[in-house]
Design a protein around this motif. Structure first.
Motif, mmCIF file in Angstrom:
data_model
loop_
_atom_site.group_PDB
_atom_site.id
_atom_site.type_symbol
_atom_site.label_atom_id
_atom_site.label_comp_id
_atom_site.label_asym_id
_atom_site.label_seq_id
_atom_site.Cartn_x
_atom_site.Cartn_y
_atom_site.Cartn_z
ATOM 1 N N PHE A 138 0.848 -1.187 0.000
ATOM 2 C CA PHE A 138 0.000 0.000 0.000
ATOM 3 C C PHE A 138 0.883 1.236 0.000
ATOM 4 O O PHE A 138 2.082 1.169 0.335
ATOM 5 C CB PHE A 138 -0.968 0.014 1.191
ATOM 6 C CG PHE A 138 -0.301 0.187 2.527
ATOM 7 C CD1 PHE A 138 -0.077 1.456 3.066
ATOM 8 C CD2 PHE A 138 0.086 -0.927 3.270
ATOM 9 C CE1 PHE A 138 0.534 1.602 4.302
ATOM 10 C CE2 PHE A 138 0.696 -0.776 4.508
ATOM 11 C CZ PHE A 138 0.925 0.492 5.023
ATOM 12 N N THR A 139 0.295 2.344 -0.400
ATOM 13 C CA THR A 139 1.012 3.615 -0.415
ATOM 14 C C THR A 139 0.385 4.552 0.602
ATOM 15 O O THR A 139 -0.825 4.779 0.590
ATOM 16 C CB THR A 139 0.965 4.261 -1.810
ATOM 17 O OG1 THR A 139 1.523 3.361 -2.760
ATOM 18 C CG2 THR A 139 1.759 5.563 -1.829
ATOM 19 N N TYR A 140 1.220 5.067 1.459
ATOM 20 C CA TYR A 140 0.788 5.964 2.538
ATOM 21 C C TYR A 140 1.122 7.394 2.125
ATOM 22 O O TYR A 140 2.283 7.712 1.832
ATOM 23 C CB TYR A 140 1.521 5.581 3.818
ATOM 24 C CG TYR A 140 1.244 6.456 5.024
ATOM 25 C CD1 TYR A 140 0.158 6.188 5.861
ATOM 26 C CD2 TYR A 140 2.071 7.520 5.337
ATOM 27 C CE1 TYR A 140 -0.086 6.967 6.977
ATOM 28 C CE2 TYR A 140 1.835 8.302 6.455
ATOM 29 C CZ TYR A 140 0.752 8.026 7.271
ATOM 30 O OH TYR A 140 0.517 8.808 8.385
ATOM 31 N N ARG A 141 0.119 8.261 2.086
ATOM 32 C CA ARG A 141 0.326 9.647 1.682
ATOM 33 C C ARG A 141 -0.290 10.571 2.730
ATOM 34 O O ARG A 141 -1.433 10.384 3.142
ATOM 35 C CB ARG A 141 -0.303 9.920 0.320
ATOM 36 C CG ARG A 141 0.227 9.059 -0.811
ATOM 37 C CD ARG A 141 -0.525 9.293 -2.100
ATOM 38 N NE ARG A 141 -0.212 10.599 -2.665
ATOM 39 C CZ ARG A 141 -0.911 11.150 -3.658
ATOM 40 N NH1 ARG A 141 -1.966 10.518 -4.147
ATOM 41 N NH2 ARG A 141 -0.566 12.321 -4.124
ATOM 42 N N ARG A 142 0.470 11.568 3.124
ATOM 43 C CA ARG A 142 -0.017 12.546 4.090
ATOM 44 C C ARG A 142 0.581 13.914 3.803
ATOM 45 O O ARG A 142 1.710 14.020 3.299
ATOM 46 C CB ARG A 142 0.365 12.142 5.522
ATOM 47 C CG ARG A 142 -0.399 10.957 6.082
ATOM 48 C CD ARG A 142 -1.830 11.361 6.422
ATOM 49 N NE ARG A 142 -2.533 10.313 7.127
ATOM 50 C CZ ARG A 142 -3.209 9.323 6.567
ATOM 51 N NH1 ARG A 142 -3.221 9.237 5.250
ATOM 52 N NH2 ARG A 142 -3.839 8.431 7.302
ATOM 53 N N ARG A 143 -0.159 14.947 4.140
ATOM 54 C CA ARG A 143 0.347 16.317 4.075
ATOM 55 C C ARG A 143 0.472 16.904 5.476
ATOM 56 O O ARG A 143 0.144 18.063 5.727
ATOM 57 C CB ARG A 143 -0.558 17.189 3.208
ATOM 58 C CG ARG A 143 -0.360 16.970 1.720
ATOM 59 C CD ARG A 143 -0.957 18.087 0.909
ATOM 60 N NE ARG A 143 -0.771 17.906 -0.514
ATOM 61 C CZ ARG A 143 0.297 18.310 -1.206
ATOM 62 N NH1 ARG A 143 1.290 18.892 -0.565
ATOM 63 N NH2 ARG A 143 0.364 18.116 -2.498
ATOM 64 N N ARG A 144 0.942 16.084 6.385
ATOM 65 C CA ARG A 144 1.275 16.521 7.735
ATOM 66 C C ARG A 144 2.607 15.859 8.097
ATOM 67 O O ARG A 144 2.812 14.690 7.797
ATOM 68 C CB ARG A 144 0.184 16.111 8.733
ATOM 69 C CG ARG A 144 0.511 16.472 10.180
ATOM 70 C CD ARG A 144 -0.669 16.250 11.112
ATOM 71 N NE ARG A 144 -1.725 17.216 10.892
ATOM 72 C CZ ARG A 144 -2.460 17.766 11.858
ATOM 73 N NH1 ARG A 144 -2.228 17.461 13.130
ATOM 74 N NH2 ARG A 144 -3.409 18.603 11.567
ATOM 75 N N PRO A 145 3.544 16.592 8.737
ATOM 76 C CA PRO A 145 4.878 16.036 8.962
ATOM 77 C C PRO A 145 4.919 15.006 10.078
ATOM 78 O O PRO A 145 4.085 14.992 10.982
ATOM 79 C CB PRO A 145 5.714 17.266 9.328
ATOM 80 C CG PRO A 145 4.726 18.215 9.936
ATOM 81 C CD PRO A 145 3.442 17.995 9.183
ATOM 82 N N PHE A 146 5.938 14.155 9.995
ATOM 83 C CA PHE A 146 6.221 13.212 11.072
ATOM 84 C C PHE A 146 6.946 13.924 12.208
ATOM 85 O O PHE A 146 7.782 14.817 11.971
ATOM 86 C CB PHE A 146 7.123 12.077 10.580
ATOM 87 C CG PHE A 146 6.445 11.064 9.707
ATOM 88 C CD1 PHE A 146 5.447 10.248 10.228
ATOM 89 C CD2 PHE A 146 6.813 10.906 8.375
ATOM 90 C CE1 PHE A 146 4.826 9.294 9.437
ATOM 91 C CE2 PHE A 146 6.200 9.957 7.580
ATOM 92 C CZ PHE A 146 5.197 9.154 8.110
ATOM 93 N N HIS A 147 6.634 13.502 13.439
ATOM 94 C CA HIS A 147 7.441 13.918 14.573
ATOM 95 C C HIS A 147 8.754 13.143 14.487
ATOM 96 O O HIS A 147 8.750 11.903 14.400
ATOM 97 C CB HIS A 147 6.728 13.598 15.885
ATOM 98 C CG HIS A 147 7.409 14.169 17.089
ATOM 99 N ND1 HIS A 147 8.589 13.656 17.582
ATOM 100 C CD2 HIS A 147 7.097 15.226 17.890
ATOM 101 C CE1 HIS A 147 8.959 14.341 18.636
ATOM 102 N NE2 HIS A 147 8.074 15.311 18.840
ATOM 103 N N PRO A 148 9.908 13.821 14.473
ATOM 104 C CA PRO A 148 11.169 13.114 14.203
ATOM 105 C C PRO A 148 11.485 11.989 15.176
ATOM 106 O O PRO A 148 11.964 10.925 14.755
ATOM 107 C CB PRO A 148 12.215 14.233 14.281
ATOM 108 C CG PRO A 148 11.554 15.367 14.990
ATOM 109 C CD PRO A 148 10.107 15.264 14.677
ATOM 110 N N GLU A 149 11.213 12.173 16.465
ATOM 111 C CA GLU A 149 11.545 11.126 17.427
ATOM 112 C C GLU A 149 10.617 9.928 17.292
ATOM 113 O O GLU A 149 11.064 8.769 17.313
ATOM 114 C CB GLU A 149 11.476 11.682 18.847
ATOM 115 C CG GLU A 149 12.587 12.650 19.199
ATOM 116 C CD GLU A 149 12.510 13.101 20.643
ATOM 117 O OE1 GLU A 149 13.244 12.538 21.471
ATOM 118 O OE2 GLU A 149 11.691 13.998 20.933
ATOM 119 N N ARG A 150 9.335 10.172 17.141
ATOM 120 C CA ARG A 150 8.391 9.051 17.029
ATOM 121 C C ARG A 150 8.607 8.288 15.733
ATOM 122 O O ARG A 150 8.530 7.051 15.695
ATOM 123 C CB ARG A 150 6.947 9.561 17.128
ATOM 124 C CG ARG A 150 6.572 10.083 18.510
ATOM 125 C CD ARG A 150 5.062 10.129 18.694
ATOM 126 N NE ARG A 150 4.403 11.084 17.818
ATOM 127 C CZ ARG A 150 4.212 12.375 18.089
ATOM 128 N NH1 ARG A 150 4.669 12.882 19.227
ATOM 129 N NH2 ARG A 150 3.588 13.169 17.247
#
Length: 419
Positions: free
Chosen positions: A281-293
């Motif tokens: 599957f392809t995961y697409r988001r327009r919100r950033p990842f928290h770097p530590e998590r």
């Protein structure tokens, strides 16, 4: 105009059966006049001696050898010199390049396609990867992981990286040592190979025995499309053809036609459980990842995730972060800069020249597009886990540069995990 000489490039892990295949092809060449180039990482080119001992060719005549290095990197110049000398000094119909067990096939193929002296004399016919079916199943389909590395002490790439890359760029994959796995295990291996490289032709072999006509004269390699062969790129391209919702995900599978070619069907997807549990599957988001998590997730991916790769938006970084995972190996590299992070004049000029660039009014081109391929994946749970790594509404208002951030900056690479 002089006719170019077709080149078949053999790749595969150490001990998969490349030299056995080469000797088989030489013994069954028929009317073909074959020249061979053998690459070995050690100072003694054992494979070249084995080839010479089992054919009418001799080292320095129809067999060229390159030792003490890898032809995909430090021996590129030597490779070009060797194949150019072969073409000038000997008449032959086919060149077979047997790369070392730690070589990547794509850079080797590129030598013959990018305006070099070799490119004027040769044309790549096909990239052939020989897989040890038992090793591949144990690495990606069983309980084990690919922890072994190349024999050269300076080679630091995990075997899993090489196995995946050698499959993703192959036109033909030989599932060798097929007698060492059960039918169910072999079916799982085939399905994993199809997921990694949907258009690759798959052949089962024992002791690398295959008719030369299945490998020679196939004209399967196309430099214009070679970079798009990988299954993760196919999944990403298919997702981009859909709408621009927060995420797009779809199951994919392939089947074989009567000639053994991989056939990809976008419409008639079977449930993953019916195809040995391999899905993507392809995961697409327009919100950033928290770097530590996000870093914590990447360092502890489920063992059933065979391959994942994509461009990720990590809070606090002005560069897209390309994450590449193969089995237990996970690496992250900061590549270029987000267009939205450029000075206004440069940003406007770039957008004017790229009318097709997807652009969000608030975040510009910043986005995550991440392909996940695995066995027995719980897609919804995996998506939820990825979502948990995104910034919360409250974190979106905070100063992102204040987060602890292990991810690299532009031009740097981070090894997240490796065996």
């Amino acid at each position: 105009m002089t006719q170019t000489i077709p080149v078949t490039i053999l790749s595969g892990s150490l001990g998969a059966g490349k030299t056995t295949l080469l000797n088989h092809l030489l013994r069954n060449a028929g009317d073909r006049n074959i020249a061979v180039l053998v690459n070995d990482m050690g100072d003694l080119n054992v494979d070249a001696e084995l080839v010479s001992a089992n054919s009418d060719l001799s080292v320095g005549d129809g067999v060229a050898e390159l030792s003490n290095g890898c032809i995909c990197c430090e021996l590129q110049d030597d490779l070009e010199t060797a194949v150019t000398r072969l073409a000038r000094n000997r008449d032959f119909d086919v060149l077979v390049v047997e790369s070392s067990g730690i070589s990547e096939p794509e850079p080797v193929a590129r030598l013959f396609t990018t305006g070099s002296r070799a490119a004027a004399l040769y044309e790549v016919d096909s990239l052939v990867t020989v897989l040890d079916s038992r090793l591949f199943y144990d690495a990606f389909g069983g309980d084990g992981v690919a922890e072994r590395r190349g024999t050269d002490e300076d080679d630091s790439r995990p075997l899993s990286d090489l196995l995946v890359e050698q499959v993703e760029f192959a036109n033909i994959v030989l599932l060798n040592k097929s007698d060492l796995v059960s039918e169910a295990e072999m079916a799982a291996v085939e399905e994993m190979v199809r997921a990694l490289a949907p258009d690759t032709e798959i052949l089962r072999t024992r002791e690398s025995a295959v008719a030369p006509d299945r490998l020679f004269g196939r004209e399967l390699y196309d430099p214009a499309t070679a970079a798009e062969m990988a299954g993760w790129k196919r999944a990403l391209a298919e997702s981009e053809s859909g709408d621009d919702s927060d995420h797009i995900h779809s199951h994919g599978d392939s089947d074989h036609d009567d000639h053994g070619h991989g056939v990809h069907d976008d419409h008639d997807h079977r449930h993953p459980d019916e195809v040995y549990g391999v899905s993507s599957f392809t995961y697409r988001r327009r919100r950033p990842f928290h770097p530590e998590r996000f870093a914590a997730l990447l360092s502890d991916l489920p063992s059933n995730v065979v391959r994942s790769k994509g461009t990720c938006w990590v809070a606090g970084r002005e560069s897209p972060v390309v994450v590449s995972q193969a089995g237990p190996s996970v690496r992250a590299e900061a590549v270029g800069r987000w267009i939205a992070a450029l000075p206004e004049a440069d940003r406007d000029l770039y957008r004017a020249n790229r009318r097709d660039l997807e652009w969000d009014d608030e975040w510009g081109d910043r986005r995550t597009e991440f392909v996940v391929i695995g066995t027995g994946l719980d897609e919804e749970a995996t998506i939820a886990t990825l979502d948990d790594c995104l910034l919360t509404d409250e974190e979106m208002t905070e100063t992102w540069e204040a987060f602890e951030n292990p991810f690299p900056t532009q031009g740097e690479e981070l090894v997240v995990t490796e065996p």
